[in-house]
Design a protein around this motif. Sequence first.
Motif, mmCIF file in Angstrom:
data_model
loop_
_atom_site.group_PDB
_atom_site.id
_atom_site.type_symbol
_atom_site.label_atom_id
_atom_site.label_comp_id
_atom_site.label_asym_id
_atom_site.label_seq_id
_atom_site.Cartn_x
_atom_site.Cartn_y
_atom_site.Cartn_z
ATOM 1 N N VAL A 1 5.438 -0.839 3.827
ATOM 2 C CA VAL A 1 4.240 0.207 3.873
ATOM 3 C C VAL A 1 2.882 -0.578 4.216
ATOM 4 N N ARG A 2 2.284 0.081 5.226
ATOM 5 C CA ARG A 2 0.882 -0.674 5.376
ATOM 6 C C ARG A 2 -0.109 0.125 4.609
ATOM 7 N N VAL A 3 -0.961 -0.620 3.845
ATOM 8 C CA VAL A 3 -1.744 -0.163 3.037
ATOM 9 C C VAL A 3 -3.116 -0.716 3.335
ATOM 10 N N SER A 4 -4.215 -0.004 2.961
ATOM 11 C CA SER A 4 -5.890 -0.283 3.189
ATOM 12 C C SER A 4 -6.599 0.072 2.039
ATOM 13 N N ALA A 5 -7.587 -0.308 1.884
ATOM 14 C CA ALA A 5 -8.446 0.106 0.775
ATOM 15 C C ALA A 5 -8.620 1.708 0.468
ATOM 16 N N GLY A 6 -8.487 1.761 -1.064
ATOM 17 C CA GLY A 6 -8.516 2.842 -1.522
ATOM 18 C C GLY A 6 -7.190 3.414 -1.959
ATOM 19 N N GLU A 7 -6.030 2.845 -1.464
ATOM 20 C CA GLU A 7 -4.710 3.313 -1.831
ATOM 21 C C GLU A 7 -4.180 2.412 -2.687
ATOM 22 N N THR A 8 -2.939 3.092 -3.453
ATOM 23 C CA THR A 8 -2.323 2.543 -4.540
ATOM 24 C C THR A 8 -0.763 2.433 -4.009
ATOM 25 N N VAL A 9 -0.239 1.493 -4.573
ATOM 26 C CA VAL A 9 1.295 1.441 -4.450
ATOM 27 C C VAL A 9 1.931 0.819 -5.908
ATOM 28 N N GLN A 10 2.824 1.802 -6.204
ATOM 29 C CA GLN A 10 3.763 1.623 -7.537
ATOM 30 C C GLN A 10 5.096 0.883 -7.149
ATOM 31 N N CYS A 11 5.417 0.036 -7.543
ATOM 32 C CA CYS A 11 6.575 -0.647 -7.412
ATOM 33 C C CYS A 11 7.213 -0.657 -8.821
ATOM 34 N N PRO A 12 8.624 0.050 -8.952
ATOM 35 C CA PRO A 12 9.154 0.468 -10.104
ATOM 36 C C PRO A 12 9.875 -0.758 -10.712
ATOM 37 N N PRO A 13 10.063 -0.756 -11.978
ATOM 38 C CA PRO A 13 10.700 -1.828 -12.718
ATOM 39 C C PRO A 13 12.032 -2.680 -12.066
ATOM 40 N N GLY A 14 11.900 -3.840 -11.883
ATOM 41 C CA GLY A 14 12.932 -4.530 -11.420
ATOM 42 C C GLY A 14 12.963 -4.501 -10.023
ATOM 43 N N GLU A 15 12.524 -3.835 -9.001
ATOM 44 C CA GLU A 15 12.406 -3.758 -7.708
ATOM 45 C C GLU A 15 11.712 -5.318 -7.061
ATOM 46 N N GLU A 16 12.612 -5.908 -6.358
ATOM 47 C CA GLU A 16 12.287 -6.900 -5.825
ATOM 48 C C GLU A 16 11.413 -6.742 -4.520
ATOM 49 N N HIS A 17 10.238 -7.174 -4.458
ATOM 50 C CA HIS A 17 9.228 -6.743 -3.377
ATOM 51 C C HIS A 17 8.263 -8.005 -3.061
ATOM 52 N N TRP A 18 7.610 -7.937 -2.173
ATOM 53 C CA TRP A 18 6.429 -8.663 -1.791
ATOM 54 C C TRP A 18 5.192 -7.868 -1.118
ATOM 55 N N HIS A 19 3.961 -8.901 -1.206
ATOM 56 C CA HIS A 19 2.632 -8.009 -0.578
ATOM 57 C C HIS A 19 1.852 -9.135 -0.093
ATOM 58 N N GLY A 20 1.121 -8.689 0.706
ATOM 59 C CA GLY A 20 0.012 -9.531 1.337
ATOM 60 C C GLY A 20 -0.710 -9.014 2.717
ATOM 61 N N ALA A 21 -1.437 -9.790 3.155
ATOM 62 C CA ALA A 21 -2.420 -9.352 4.444
ATOM 63 C C ALA A 21 -1.397 -9.380 5.547
ATOM 64 N N THR A 22 -2.165 -8.585 6.398
ATOM 65 C CA THR A 22 -1.578 -8.495 7.873
ATOM 66 C C THR A 22 -1.865 -9.857 8.651
ATOM 67 N N ASP A 23 -1.334 -10.223 9.955
ATOM 68 C CA ASP A 23 -1.567 -11.452 10.307
ATOM 69 C C ASP A 23 -3.061 -11.420 11.010
ATOM 70 N N SER A 24 -3.790 -10.384 11.042
ATOM 71 C CA SER A 24 -5.148 -10.313 11.516
ATOM 72 C C SER A 24 -6.054 -9.968 10.645
ATOM 73 N N THR A 25 -5.868 -9.556 9.580
ATOM 74 C CA THR A 25 -6.795 -8.833 8.635
ATOM 75 C C THR A 25 -6.423 -9.695 7.159
ATOM 76 N N LEU A 26 -7.535 -9.503 6.508
ATOM 77 C CA LEU A 26 -7.568 -10.070 5.096
ATOM 78 C C LEU A 26 -7.086 -8.532 4.123
ATOM 79 N N MET A 27 -6.612 -9.081 3.099
ATOM 80 C CA MET A 27 -6.310 -7.983 2.184
ATOM 81 C C MET A 27 -6.534 -8.371 0.699
#
Length: 137
Positions: free
Chosen positions: A76-102
């Motif tokens: 998922v692409r996320v931006s300011a004001g949004e929330t992501v909920q990762c459930p217990p035990g789910e393997e995931h990662w998060h970070g910036a796009t290649d052209s913008t900070l996050m």
Amino acid sequence: MEHVPSTSTAKAPAERFTGDVYLNPIQTPTDPARLAAALVRFTPGARTNWHSHTNGQTLYITDGVGLVGTRDGSVVRVSAGETVQCPPGEEHWHGATDSTLMAHIAMVVGDSDGDGTTWLEPVTTDEYAHALTTLGH
């Protein structure tokens, strides 16, 4: 009530992140509450390793544009004001796009051993590029 002064910004540990990532702790898990929270800032292209949380994780995006990916290839692409909920035990990662900070506030409810995070291997360059491509970036 306790007024907690600002915390110093620290560079995130290279063994858990790719690229330049900076942390400001907000809350560390202490009995009886087990909330851990931090403001995390990712420079373009920076990201976490794969990881999971015993009790799940909530990410509140405060600035910029980023990505959150899971082992099944969902991104998922996320931006300011949004929330992501990762459930217990789910393997995931998060970070910036290649052209913008996050930046996001990361929140977890820990367990008796700490914040309940299990850190895994880095997200590969190919996995990251695929995530960008999936979103048409």
